[in-house]
Write an enzyme that holds these catalytic residues in place. Sequence first.
Site, mmCIF file in Angstrom:
data_model
loop_
_atom_site.group_PDB
_atom_site.id
_atom_site.type_symbol
_atom_site.label_atom_id
_atom_site.label_comp_id
_atom_site.label_asym_id
_atom_site.label_seq_id
_atom_site.Cartn_x
_atom_site.Cartn_y
_atom_site.Cartn_z
ATOM 1 N N GLU A 1 59.656 -50.579 -3.061
ATOM 2 C CA GLU A 1 58.463 -50.594 -3.888
ATOM 3 C C GLU A 1 58.746 -50.920 -5.346
ATOM 4 O O GLU A 1 58.005 -51.680 -5.964
ATOM 5 C CB GLU A 1 57.842 -49.195 -3.785
ATOM 6 C CG GLU A 1 56.532 -49.019 -4.474
ATOM 7 C CD GLU A 1 55.961 -47.618 -4.251
ATOM 8 O OE1 GLU A 1 56.726 -46.687 -3.911
ATOM 9 O OE2 GLU A 1 54.751 -47.453 -4.433
ATOM 10 N N HIS B 1 71.888 -50.165 18.528
ATOM 11 C CA HIS B 1 71.100 -50.810 19.578
ATOM 12 C C HIS B 1 70.501 -52.129 19.116
ATOM 13 O O HIS B 1 69.519 -52.595 19.696
ATOM 14 C CB HIS B 1 70.009 -49.845 20.075
ATOM 15 C CG HIS B 1 70.577 -48.612 20.706
ATOM 16 N ND1 HIS B 1 71.245 -48.635 21.912
ATOM 17 C CD2 HIS B 1 70.627 -47.326 20.277
ATOM 18 C CE1 HIS B 1 71.665 -47.408 22.210
ATOM 19 N NE2 HIS B 1 71.312 -46.596 21.224
HETATM 20 O O1 M6R Z 1 47.204 -41.256 -2.615
HETATM 21 P P1 M6R Z 1 47.879 -41.311 -1.287
HETATM 22 O O2 M6R Z 1 48.900 -40.247 -1.093
HETATM 23 O O3 M6R Z 1 46.886 -41.328 -0.155
HETATM 24 O O4 M6R Z 1 48.618 -42.702 -1.264
HETATM 25 C C1 M6R Z 1 49.261 -43.149 -0.103
HETATM 26 C C2 M6R Z 1 50.170 -44.308 -0.406
HETATM 27 O O5 M6R Z 1 49.435 -45.387 -0.904
HETATM 28 C C3 M6R Z 1 51.260 -43.939 -1.411
HETATM 29 O O6 M6R Z 1 52.005 -42.848 -0.980
HETATM 30 C C4 M6R Z 1 52.226 -45.123 -1.617
HETATM 31 O O7 M6R Z 1 52.922 -45.383 -0.451
HETATM 32 C C5 M6R Z 1 53.161 -44.803 -2.781
HETATM 33 N N1 M6R Z 1 52.966 -45.756 -3.826
HETATM 34 C C6 M6R Z 1 54.599 -44.798 -2.390
HETATM 35 O O8 M6R Z 1 55.413 -44.482 -3.463
#
Ligand code: M6R
Length: 585
Positions: A465, A481
């Site tokens: 990310e 595997h």
């Molecule tokens: O606000 P949320 O916890 O629902 O968001 C979910 C994902 O969009 C969020 O965790 C995303 O994967 C992060 N940017 C990861 O660091």
Amino acid sequence: MCGIVGYTGSRRAAPVLLELLKKLEYRGYDSAGIAVCYKEQIEIFKRKGKVENIALAEKMQGSTGIGHTRWATHGAPSEKNAHPHSFGKFTIVHNGIIENNKVLKEECLLRGETFLSETDSEVIAHMIAFYDEGDFLLAVQKAVSRLEGSYAIAVLSSEYPDQIVCARIGSPLVVGRNENGSLLASDLVAISSEVDKAYLLKDGDFAVLGKNGIAFYDEKLKSIEKSPMQYDTVLSNADKKGYMYFMKKEMEEIPSVLSNANLECANGLSYKQFCKVLCQAEYIHIVACGTAYHSGLCAKYAFESLCRVPVEVCIASEYRYNNPIIRPNTLVIAISQSGETADTLAASKLAKDRGAYLAAVTNVPYSSLTRIADCVLETKAGAEVAVAATKSFNAQLAVLYLLALFRAKGEADFSEIARLAKETLKVSEEVRGWTHYFLNAKSVYFIGRGVDYCAALEGSLKLKEISYLPSEGYAAGELKHGTLALVDEKTPVVAILTQHELAEKTMNAVHETRSRGARVFLITSLPEAAKSGEATASILIPACREIFSPILSVIPLQALAFYTSLARGNDPDKPRHLAKSVTVE
Ligand code: M6R
């Protein structure tokens, strides 16, 4: 997914709007713009890129205006697609997606109207103009009744230079007042320190912001009263507090977040009922996305091993379309930092429609998720601004582990875990010295077994990310595997090892990858593994109860992603193409 703001009052609007927009940049930052009413004309200033690129707008005259920071859905990031968008007397900013924009556009094109952008939003201004018969609010109401999808909008009219009309369905919107005027924003964090009172708009509500007050209306334009929101100013305030990056500050906050962990913050009466549901549930489904999904995976281990209750953890965007089997006595737990993730909301609604009891684990007590949940468990981690989730993951784990312990009638000392997290943060600084091995990696593997596999998935997501390196989290035993074929000297491997019982097996994978030329970086709580010299480098993190170990082992993984991102010249707080709160499906 885009942030919208507005201000009308006794001050010049432009500086206020820019300040508010900066606080909403976590919602998108590919273009930004503001519109200000001045002498019955609406002037617009917008640019591609971050809010800093519209700094020159600061000089604009006029005391009523709206602003936008964008995360592109329809149309590439560009000046012409940046908001605000105008047609006739009306100028709008929009957060959400207008799903029937093509049909509506056709209608406008048949009337001979032209469009200047490729967005789904511009059509809103056209529709308002179409329905305009002199009553600003009525024109907006008629126009939005034609929209399908989700929206939070703020609208200016050159005919009403001191008013902003706003409306929402499916996208968040708060408004507030101070002695200088009225404000609106997509998130309370933008206005919490500015206003004396804030109000949350519900789906279907309208608000008309004037210099001296705010009037609220329901979907039929009947005047309504609203009670001010109750919120914790400290938790809802987003401030870097002297740190260069929000991500670093938020990681440093992990120990204090953990020491505050409890279940008391659950909402009143429904909590008692929830405890009953929790203890009697025969099945648990967890729905979430991204990092929250990974905390669900960790929770599965805790619930299954401590309570022997079967848990299915589902990616929210898949759950919806998989026709999930929800048996009687199923507890569904939706996990979401923001409480606004569209996929998680949709999965939660489906679960409720099918009769499940819905508990929400969220960091935002006034979010959309809290309004559909039967019980809300707040993570109380404080505002998280960096797009990469850090402290919210640890906070989610704390709440989920406490739930598992509650059902299992067990206990954990979270002040001790908080102390260990502090130590872990210290030793995690060592990973800074590892980053040069990752800078030009072909791809990176994160491996582990059991709960370490869950941590590996989260470590990999974090690295992808914010460093933009291809990476994969993999079950250590599964490598051989097939995927081992991809491992060579250009693929660093990060191994996580916190469980004694699995030590030998995980170390086998370490040997297998090293023998294929990979450099292996070991994060372990087992002193003998750290000392063994079998990895290229290792760090020894403190040990806690093994089933809970991701709450600590994720910290060096977050640090590795942070420092690699910096070393690659990226802004870890604002990774490309992403936004913090994903309010579109
Ligand atoms: O606000 P949320 O916890 O629902 O968001 C979910 C994902 O969009 C969020 O965790 C995303 O994967 C992060 N940017 C990861 O660091």
